[in-house]
Design a protein around this motif. Sequence first.
Motif, PDB file in Angstrom:
ATOM      1  N   ARG A   1       7.680  28.787  33.229  1.00 58.04           N
ATOM      2  CA  ARG A   1       7.485  30.437  33.622  1.00 58.04           C
ATOM      3  C   ARG A   1       9.584  30.603  32.797  1.00 58.04           C
ATOM      4  NH1 ARG A   1       6.867  35.938  32.650  1.00 58.04           N
ATOM      5  NH2 ARG A   1       8.191  36.812  34.133  1.00 58.04           N
ATOM      6  N   ARG A   2       9.584  30.136  31.527  1.00 62.96           N
ATOM      7  CA  ARG A   2      10.964  31.050  31.250  1.00 62.96           C
ATOM      8  C   ARG A   2      11.540  33.095  31.211  1.00 62.96           C
ATOM      9  NH1 ARG A   2      14.165  27.939  27.763  1.00 62.96           N
ATOM     10  NH2 ARG A   2      15.921  29.648  28.477  1.00 62.96           N
ATOM     11  N   GLY A   3      11.528  32.986  32.546  1.00 62.62           N
ATOM     12  CA  GLY A   3      11.196  34.394  32.598  1.00 62.62           C
ATOM     13  C   GLY A   3      12.629  34.983  32.039  1.00 62.62           C
TER      14      GLY A   3
ATOM     15  N   GLU B   1       3.029  33.617  29.145  1.00 61.30           N
ATOM     16  CA  GLU B   1       2.258  35.539  29.219  1.00 61.30           C
ATOM     17  C   GLU B   1       0.709  35.264  29.849  1.00 61.30           C
ATOM     18  OE1 GLU B   1       4.866  37.609  26.432  1.00 61.30           O
ATOM     19  OE2 GLU B   1       6.297  36.282  27.532  1.00 61.30           O
ATOM     20  N   SER B   2       0.199  34.428  29.326  1.00 58.03           N
ATOM     21  CA  SER B   2      -0.960  34.120  29.725  1.00 58.03           C
ATOM     22  C   SER B   2      -1.512  33.054  30.555  1.00 58.03           C
ATOM     23  CB  SER B   2      -2.236  33.842  28.682  1.00 58.03           C
ATOM     24  OG  SER B   2      -1.857  32.262  28.101  1.00 58.03           O
TER      25      SER B   2
ATOM     26  N   THR C   1       2.026  38.447  30.558  1.00 59.94           N
ATOM     27  CA  THR C   1       3.553  38.972  31.553  1.00 59.94           C
ATOM     28  C   THR C   1       4.833  38.442  30.495  1.00 59.94           C
ATOM     29  OG1 THR C   1       1.805  38.399  33.473  1.00 59.94           O
ATOM     30  CG2 THR C   1       4.579  38.622  33.531  1.00 59.94           C
TER      31      THR C   1
ATOM     32  N   LYS D   1       5.006  29.506  24.745  1.00 57.73           N
ATOM     33  CA  LYS D   1       5.095  30.277  25.751  1.00 57.73           C
ATOM     34  C   LYS D   1       3.840  30.785  27.067  1.00 57.73           C
ATOM     35  CE  LYS D   1       8.909  33.492  27.560  1.00 57.73           C
ATOM     36  NZ  LYS D   1       8.067  33.949  28.708  1.00 57.73           N
TER      37      LYS D   1
ATOM     38  N   VAL E   1      13.791  34.758  28.721  1.00 54.82           N
ATOM     39  CA  VAL E   1      14.076  35.315  27.669  1.00 54.82           C
ATOM     40  C   VAL E   1      12.701  35.906  27.102  1.00 54.82           C
ATOM     41  CG1 VAL E   1      16.125  33.270  27.158  1.00 54.82           C
ATOM     42  CG2 VAL E   1      13.010  32.742  27.485  1.00 54.82           C
ATOM     43  N   SER E   2      12.903  36.434  26.171  1.00 54.18           N
ATOM     44  CA  SER E   2      11.716  36.627  25.595  1.00 54.18           C
ATOM     45  C   SER E   2      10.996  35.594  24.294  1.00 54.18           C
ATOM     46  CB  SER E   2      11.885  38.527  24.800  1.00 54.18           C
ATOM     47  OG  SER E   2      13.009  36.827  23.263  1.00 54.18           O
ATOM     48  N   ILE E   3       9.882  36.290  23.647  1.00 55.17           N
ATOM     49  CA  ILE E   3       9.325  34.655  22.961  1.00 55.17           C
ATOM     50  C   ILE E   3      10.133  34.741  21.885  1.00 55.17           C
ATOM     51  CG2 ILE E   3       7.244  34.847  21.617  1.00 55.17           C
ATOM     52  CD1 ILE E   3       6.014  36.930  22.725  1.00 55.17           C
TER      53      ILE E   3
ATOM     54  N   TYR F   1       7.058  44.373  22.420  1.00 56.96           N
ATOM     55  CA  TYR F   1       7.845  45.374  23.036  1.00 56.96           C
ATOM     56  C   TYR F   1       7.986  46.233  22.874  1.00 56.96           C
ATOM     57  CZ  TYR F   1       9.052  40.034  24.515  1.00 56.96           C
ATOM     58  OH  TYR F   1       8.744  38.331  24.345  1.00 56.96           O
TER      59      TYR F   1
ATOM     60  N   SER G   1       8.111  38.379  29.515  1.00 55.15           N
ATOM     61  CA  SER G   1       9.136  38.246  30.009  1.00 55.15           C
ATOM     62  C   SER G   1      10.272  38.581  29.132  1.00 55.15           C
ATOM     63  CB  SER G   1      10.236  37.101  30.978  1.00 55.15           C
ATOM     64  OG  SER G   1       9.846  35.829  29.646  1.00 55.15           O
TER      65      SER G   1
ATOM     66  N   PHE H   1      -2.255  32.448  23.328  1.00 50.75           N
ATOM     67  CA  PHE H   1      -1.980  32.169  24.118  1.00 50.75           C
ATOM     68  C   PHE H   1      -0.998  33.144  24.861  1.00 50.75           C
ATOM     69  CE2 PHE H   1      -2.606  27.004  23.098  1.00 50.75           C
ATOM     70  CZ  PHE H   1      -3.510  27.165  24.459  1.00 50.75           C
ATOM     71  N   GLU H   2       0.230  33.912  23.532  1.00 52.93           N
ATOM     72  CA  GLU H   2       0.681  35.265  24.149  1.00 52.93           C
ATOM     73  C   GLU H   2       0.156  36.385  23.511  1.00 52.93           C
ATOM     74  OE1 GLU H   2       2.042  32.515  21.860  1.00 52.93           O
ATOM     75  OE2 GLU H   2       2.880  31.179  23.886  1.00 52.93           O
TER      76      GLU H   2
ATOM     77  N   GLY I   1      13.826  38.991  28.592  1.00 56.83           N
ATOM     78  CA  GLY I   1      15.119  38.620  27.862  1.00 56.83           C
ATOM     79  C   GLY I   1      16.426  39.433  28.199  1.00 56.83           C
TER      80      GLY I   1
END
Lengths: 385, 149, 177, 353
Positions: free
Chosen positions: A17-19, A117-118, B16, A114, A21-23, D129, B18, A57-58, B20
Amino acid sequence: MQYAAVTGIGQTQYKARRGDVSIAGLVHEAAQNALDDAGLGWDAIEAVIIGKAPDMFEGVIMPEVYLADALGCSGKPMLRVHTAGSVGGSTALVAASHVQSGTFRRVLTVTFEKQSESNAMWALSNPQPFSPHLNAGAGGYFAPIMREYMRRSGAPWDTGIKVAVKDRLHGSRNPLNHLQMPEITMQEVEESPMLWDPIRFLESCPSSDGACAMVIADEGLAKEGPKAPVWIRGGAMRSEPTMYAGRDEVNPQAGRDCAADVYAQAGIDDPRKQLDCAEVYVPFSWYEPMWLENLGFAEEGEGWKLTMDGATSLDEGGDIPWNCSGGVLCSNPIGASGMIRFAEAARQVRGDAGAHQVVGARTALGHAYGGGAQFYAMWVVSVDK
Amino acid sequence: MSDLLRQQFVLGYTYTRSTGPVVGRFLTELRQRKIVGTRGDDGRVFVPPMEFDPVTASALDEFVEVSDRGEVVSWCWISEPRDSHPFDEPFAWALVLLDGADVPMVHAVAAPEAEMHTGMRVQARWSEEPRGYITDIACFEPEVTQGEG
Amino acid sequence: MSEETTSSEDDITAIETPVYLTYNFTAGEATTRFLHQVRKGKVMGQRCPGCGNVYAPARGSCAACGLPTSEEVELGNKATVQSFTIVWIPIPNNPIQPPYIVANLVPDGANISFIHLMSECDNDSVHIGQRVEAVWKPEEEWDYAMDNIRYFRPLDEPDVPIEMIGKVPLSGWEGKA
Amino acid sequence: MKDIAIVSFAQSDCRRDAGACNEVELIMPVIEQAMQAVGLNNSQDVDFTCSGSCDYQQGAAFAFVMGVDALGAVPPIKESHVEMDAAWALYESMLKISMGQAESALIYGFGKSSPGELPTVLSQQLDPYYLAPLWVDSVSLAALQARVLLDRGLLSEQDMAAVVARSRANAKANNPHAQLAGDVSVEELLAESPWVAPLRKHDCCPISDGASAMVICTIEKARAWGKPYAVIRGIDHRMESHNIGARDLTRSVSTELAAAQAGVDRGPVEVAELYAPFSHQEIILSQALGLDDSTEINPSGGVLAGNLMMASGLSRIGEVATRIMSGDVRRGVAHATSGPCLQHNLVAVLEAA
């Protein structure tokens, strides 16, 4: 056809999990790394070609639309490729075609997933009404095919275990990898939980977040870069239906045809001899011996011998190391996984693969497959034009 | 041809995401009923904050606090809200340019249709318990200036 | 900027985003036809007008020839194991307890396998070429679903030789080609 | 990019609900029709195949994989897919031919929008978001754009209704595949109450199920096949910011850029087929392309007469090609779009051989 070369390679750290960063942040990070590697700014890019596996997936539909700003696409062409698991490879090939057709001089290509996310596996087995199929995930689909391979080839039962150990040992040389298992042993893999017999937990790929990017340029611009250009000597794609009567699922014809095509373009008739290494999409351990045969590195039924003899191992001094980066078994951001193979092949021939460098590598194969092992994308890259 | 088989089904997950640093900062401030944007390379203030400049693609990290009041620069009237919409009653979607921002944001406006007009002043109606979501701004509503009701 | 001092652990770093979309799913023509037959306790295939192979469950086309299929063919209750896996993890929304067998089965009269469960068997003795038969739910429970067949169980018949898998006719296999 | 020949095009009817048909059943007839027009059987007879579709339209992951079942892809074929309108599948195919790896290609797009609520589905295409959690639908965003144009006096509700009236009339006259066609006056249209004001329901394209397919090849091959063909003389596509607040919604800057690159102004534009899902967008696009009264716009009725999402862009190109192949016109422009408020636009210039 115009010559095209990889002049920049960028990857992110791969993690469960790259927690942080955003997508958009994830994708931008890989792209920025590729531009830095090529010594370029965003304005040097004429078009952006992006790829990823299913949008589910996202849960962002056609996310290239949202990602346009993160990839500097304002006023530029942007194309989104989706060919299932092979997408990382096919995206690179579509990007190359932008240059090889003479339409653009320099393009950026990016792929990502990513998965945190799921939960990717269950996104694929979403129960649809009236679906006549029982779905036990990708492993449940591929395990019977591996079993049939074992029957046909008579391969020793622990061939898959050997691959799982070998790729993790390779992978421990690559700091970007999600899984870092420098102490892994055959016994540890054997004792890991069985998921879909014959696939054990440690014989399966992880589920990762990550992105990979490359800059591809024409001959003139390629020579201007700070690093040696990596020439694309051949590129090929093949598809066949998921199911048809008489389909050979163990050794699919689409894979054989795709390999024959890319080898012909690159002037290769003996891949084991003429290639210095290969980055091949092996998400489950048994796919190494299966693809060794499918890709012509071994006769049918004999792929496992190369694995068991250490021919594909960097640590055992093998003559044809496979997946020196650690491969999909160490990091698997699905949409990017194919491009990582292509990019790692390029790093090898450029001689900057760090601790997993194959000494003196000049020519390498990058490979990706997807769907029910029905979509293939491959390229051969070389330091020689 | 036999009778058609139809069945409703729901495709869905709770993702979920994240955030950034940029989106995260915006949502963190929202939770405290504050609105921040980022300043672009050409000086424009984007609200909500863009992570990357839409022209140069460079990462933006200069945050600017803006007002929770502003002006409607465009709007449309939802006479028949969809199930997914935030209100069951008719409402407006609008482009709202907050005071201190240079780029308008999309959000809902709760006001009678007769009051809606381009240029109207609005203010954020905060949700009762902001949790760090865009919906912490429940909607915008006609601005109430001091001395008024 | 914030008045209160907030530690960085309190900063928002992730949000839960529900994305739920409702669809009115329609089974395709071929699938509809197939499921109507399954509802009546019959497994039907479709024969390709080009290559003559029989597909089950049919999707309305032969993927190899790219031709529409319409000729219906009734298939047997017996099938052959083309391959299988023993699954050690549960299937979401499915009550079956691991370990269980998921097998690629070719019904007699068809030329392609479908995936189904095997039971009433010793998991360790399941093998490629094994003969099996469908065990249906009680008729009153039948619906438009392939799990009207609860599972397949082994038959006391000789194994089908590898080269014959996918080619067993509706008349079955009694150990003779 | 090389000049490429379009040798055939086929499209299904635009239907509000194709009910029984699955992906294969939708695709197979149009592919068969497009191939047979040039004497070909299936994907084995072309060098490359490329498609466009979107999983979320019908709510099934890997919808395009099923599409491969319609192709006769045994032995295996050279094939690719874009999660975009099939106009971009055409673009990818043209690159493939231009680089010399193929001489011919089959392109198809398909969409079954009826199972879901399309404007709501498309809300999940937006920033995940800031926008997607609000569930702002695609019609509402277009309505915000229309208001900006109306407020600034750049167009009127009459102008928008005139676009719709012409679409319906053209569809009735020229397009047997249309979902909405007929004679309706501007006055009648304006008498209808607003839906998502300032948009009335008729300002918005209908939701349709269907597919379209095209065969392209090198000029040499088209000559060898001896069938009429149209030449794609220029093609280009450009993206804009996803932030609609940061864009000038009264213009389509990306269309202007693509038009310049594709060479729209290098000759008269007799006909233009524009992918304008909302009536006001047809006016924005006409201006971005520099079109005037000398151009017949959307003789098919455009997507206001039927919108095969993921195939409509390819169909616009096919509509122009068909008119050139029949000898009705010698030069035309086709356009495709994607994303909210015309975020991404493709322009192709087609000419007679």
